[in-house]
Design an enzyme around this catalytic site. Sequence first.
Site, PDB file in Angstrom:
ATOM      1  N   HIS A   1      -9.792  -2.267  -8.031  1.00 18.12           N
ATOM      2  CA  HIS A   1      -9.830  -1.205  -7.011  1.00 18.12           C
ATOM      3  C   HIS A   1      -9.083   0.061  -7.439  1.00 18.12           C
ATOM      4  O   HIS A   1      -9.602   1.164  -7.299  1.00 18.12           O
ATOM      5  CB  HIS A   1      -9.265  -1.767  -5.703  1.00 18.12           C
ATOM      6  CG  HIS A   1      -9.156  -0.777  -4.600  1.00 18.12           C
ATOM      7  ND1 HIS A   1     -10.244  -0.106  -4.090  1.00 18.12           N
ATOM      8  CD2 HIS A   1      -8.075  -0.331  -3.890  1.00 18.12           C
ATOM      9  CE1 HIS A   1      -9.848   0.695  -3.109  1.00 18.12           C
ATOM     10  NE2 HIS A   1      -8.532   0.580  -2.972  1.00 18.12           N
TER      11      HIS A   1
ATOM     12  N   ASP B   1       0.861  -1.193   0.000  1.00 22.75           N
ATOM     13  CA  ASP B   1       0.000   0.000   0.000  1.00 22.75           C
ATOM     14  C   ASP B   1       0.893   1.238   0.000  1.00 22.75           C
ATOM     15  O   ASP B   1       2.113   1.146   0.190  1.00 22.75           O
ATOM     16  CB  ASP B   1      -0.918  -0.022   1.229  1.00 22.75           C
ATOM     17  CG  ASP B   1      -2.214   0.749   0.992  1.00 22.75           C
ATOM     18  OD1 ASP B   1      -2.325   1.409  -0.058  1.00 22.75           O
ATOM     19  OD2 ASP B   1      -3.101   0.699   1.851  1.00 22.75           O
TER      20      ASP B   1
HETATM   21 FE1  N7H Z   1      -7.415   1.595  -1.532  1.00 16.82          FE
HETATM   22  N1  N7H Z   1      -6.010  -3.005  -1.032  1.00 16.82           N
HETATM   23  O1  N7H Z   1      -5.185  -3.536  -0.353  1.00 16.82           O
HETATM   24  O2  N7H Z   1      -6.651  -3.641  -1.845  1.00 16.82           O
HETATM   25  N2  N7H Z   1      -5.782   0.565  -2.157  1.00 16.82           N
HETATM   26  N3  N7H Z   1      -7.812   0.156  -0.188  1.00 16.82           N
HETATM   27  N4  N7H Z   1      -8.982   2.730  -0.826  1.00 16.82           N
HETATM   28  N5  N7H Z   1      -6.958   3.098  -2.830  1.00 16.82           N
HETATM   29  C1  N7H Z   1      -4.848   1.004  -3.064  1.00 16.82           C
HETATM   30  O3  N7H Z   1      -1.560   2.629  -4.982  1.00 16.82           O
HETATM   31  C2  N7H Z   1      -7.228  -1.097  -0.078  1.00 16.82           C
HETATM   32  C3  N7H Z   1      -9.775   2.421   0.239  1.00 16.82           C
HETATM   33  C4  N7H Z   1      -7.710   4.261  -3.037  1.00 16.82           C
HETATM   34  O4  N7H Z   1      -3.827   6.167  -7.620  1.00 16.82           O
HETATM   35  C5  N7H Z   1      -3.866  -0.018  -3.287  1.00 16.82           C
HETATM   36  O5  N7H Z   1      -1.046   2.830  -2.864  1.00 16.82           O
HETATM   37  C6  N7H Z   1      -7.844  -1.803   1.040  1.00 16.82           C
HETATM   38  C7  N7H Z   1     -10.830   3.403   0.383  1.00 16.82           C
HETATM   39  C8  N7H Z   1      -7.041   5.102  -3.995  1.00 16.82           C
HETATM   40  O6  N7H Z   1      -3.796   4.263  -8.643  1.00 16.82           O
HETATM   41  C9  N7H Z   1      -4.215  -1.088  -2.516  1.00 16.82           C
HETATM   42  C10 N7H Z   1      -8.776  -0.956   1.596  1.00 16.82           C
HETATM   43  C11 N7H Z   1     -10.625   4.316  -0.654  1.00 16.82           C
HETATM   44  C12 N7H Z   1      -5.880   4.426  -4.351  1.00 16.82           C
HETATM   45  C13 N7H Z   1      -5.445  -0.742  -1.809  1.00 16.82           C
HETATM   46  C14 N7H Z   1      -8.759   0.264   0.823  1.00 16.82           C
HETATM   47  C15 N7H Z   1      -9.453   3.889  -1.374  1.00 16.82           C
HETATM   48  C16 N7H Z   1      -5.863   3.175  -3.617  1.00 16.82           C
HETATM   49  C17 N7H Z   1      -2.676   0.054  -4.243  1.00 16.82           C
HETATM   50  C18 N7H Z   1      -9.691  -1.153   2.766  1.00 16.82           C
HETATM   51  C19 N7H Z   1     -11.431   5.552  -1.004  1.00 16.82           C
HETATM   52  C20 N7H Z   1      -4.821   4.907  -5.345  1.00 16.82           C
HETATM   53  C21 N7H Z   1      -1.462   0.671  -3.628  1.00 16.82           C
HETATM   54  C22 N7H Z   1      -9.489  -2.033   3.703  1.00 16.82           C
HETATM   55  C23 N7H Z   1     -12.706   5.598  -1.063  1.00 16.82           C
HETATM   56  C24 N7H Z   1      -5.152   4.470  -6.749  1.00 16.82           C
HETATM   57  C25 N7H Z   1      -1.338   2.156  -3.846  1.00 16.82           C
HETATM   58  C26 N7H Z   1      -4.164   5.019  -7.746  1.00 16.82           C
HETATM   59  C27 N7H Z   1      -4.853   2.242  -3.699  1.00 16.82           C
HETATM   60  C28 N7H Z   1      -6.217  -1.583  -0.967  1.00 16.82           C
HETATM   61  C29 N7H Z   1      -9.588   1.335   1.082  1.00 16.82           C
HETATM   62  C30 N7H Z   1      -8.907   4.573  -2.442  1.00 16.82           C
HETATM   63  C31 N7H Z   1      -3.432  -2.401  -2.480  1.00 16.82           C
HETATM   64  C32 N7H Z   1      -7.570  -3.221   1.510  1.00 16.82           C
HETATM   65  C33 N7H Z   1     -11.935   3.422   1.444  1.00 16.82           C
HETATM   66  C34 N7H Z   1      -7.518   6.462  -4.489  1.00 16.82           C
END
Ligand code: N7H
Length: 477
Positions: free
Chosen positions: A330, A182
């Site tokens: 996602h 992340d």
């Molecule tokens: Fe997410 N995951 O592990 O699957 N997220 N996220 N997220 N997320 C991102 O690019 C995850 C949540 C965004 O610019 C990565 O840093 C999990 C909420 C946004 O390309 C991974 C949870 C919201 C991005 C995860 C969670 C977002 C992003 C890739 C909850 C907003 C950047 C690593 C438990 C509503 C996208 C990275 C971009 C990236 C995960 C929550 C949003 C692995 C497990 C609630 C904007």
Amino acid sequence: MLDLDDIQGDVPIGLQKDFEDFIFFKVLDKGSFKLALRRDVIGRITSTRRAQQRELAIAQRQSGQAGRDPIPGLNLGFTRDGLTQLLGPRRPSFDPSFERGADHPDTIAALHDPSRSDWLNEFLADRIDGVFLVTAHDRALLTFHRHQLLGFLGGSIKVVYSEMGNTRPRQERRKEHFGFRDGVSQPGIRGLTRPSRPSGAPDQGLPGQDLLWPGEFILGYPGQDLRDPRKPGPIAPLPAPWAKNGSYMVFRRLEQRVPEFNAFVRAQAARFGMYPELLAARMVGRWRSGAPLELAPIDDKPSLAADDRRNNDFGYAGDPWQRACPYAAHIRKTNPRDDVPAERAEMLRHRIIRQGIPFGPEVAPGETTTKHKRGLMFVCYQTSIERQFEYIQKNYANNPDFVSGKERPGGGVVRPGYDPIIGQAEGNVVRHMDEPNPNYPAGNRRTTLSILEQFVQLTAAAYFFMPSITALRTVLT
Ligand code: N7H
């Protein structure tokens, strides 16, 4: 020029942390609370400048130069009720979503969030006026500073709920609980994030990192221009002059059902005849290593994941048929980049800065159904909760028709489905996601992933205003 000494450090940089305590409190005695803040607390708040200096020190330490910082990080935010406690009922009105609150029935309905009866009882035990974020690189140091802070505040507050987040151990350190790296993609801020190729790509920090105008995240500065992202847009009107250098924080405690997620991925991959790691990557848009599917569509590339100059340098315009990365993955849902080239400037108005941290223990041997609570203390910053966090959750992640206007290679409209990680359907019905099994490099075989269970569950949420350090010193105390 951004006022780095006045903006709280978690907003644009992030407090340095292996441990982070979230202390949610109610003000019991306004006078002594203000006095304690003025006398002992505000001077310890970590500014953006300080957070930036610490980043630099960490980078030097990684090259073997500096010691660990014994001074903890400290930031402070207030809810709508907290501002009313401090300023009285005739205070100015802030962002409409902030004023409504995360626990308002309309917010819960709009985001398809679980109802308050499914949230942590302890979190709902009393009115929450504010939150202290305390961070440190080790647990003992954090505990010491937490006690010191609570000592300063004495009986002026009551701790309603507190919980410590911690980064995961050893090689999992940079990963969240499902095992994905992340903190890879984050918007950059013009005037703060340095372009790595100033002449070739002045609008990017690291390659692929959009530089946005600071008014998207910090009040009182120009935001994005809807016609030309390179030009400074308008400065949004401030709710009060002292709101300048402030930001809104969204907090969501998201429990993750890790053994269930892994079992689901294994079972569905077997059904599709796929390698389970590929299915997990198709749900997120990156491999667990952090390598993006757009650049590594079929096999993981750990060397690509480890290279900060390459791991975020991609778009979706070259993948119009979701061959490399599903529309509903996602990261494609939550930041569509150039997926709809004509709407690129508009999409830049829905970005957030994420500063979350995992909580809870590692999955224990033999834990095949979740026995210990774990997940993500999700935190993000913005200047409009409605246009940024809520828009992403509601109009992207929860909307099976987003991204719209895509067709199959042979013709016919595609319904991309829900974000399989955070998407929430009304009434908790089955969520579908299109094309879990890739048609790569060609093909037009249709597959659908049906998800019956919510692997990420909201258990508490609140909206905060993170004032400038000047506002803390003056109007608020
Ligand atoms: Fe997410 N995951 O592990 O699957 N997220 N996220 N997220 N997320 C991102 O690019 C995850 C949540 C965004 O610019 C990565 O840093 C999990 C909420 C946004 O390309 C991974 C949870 C919201 C991005 C995860 C969670 C977002 C992003 C890739 C909850 C907003 C950047 C690593 C438990 C509503 C996208 C990275 C971009 C990236 C995960 C929550 C949003 C692995 C497990 C609630 C904007």
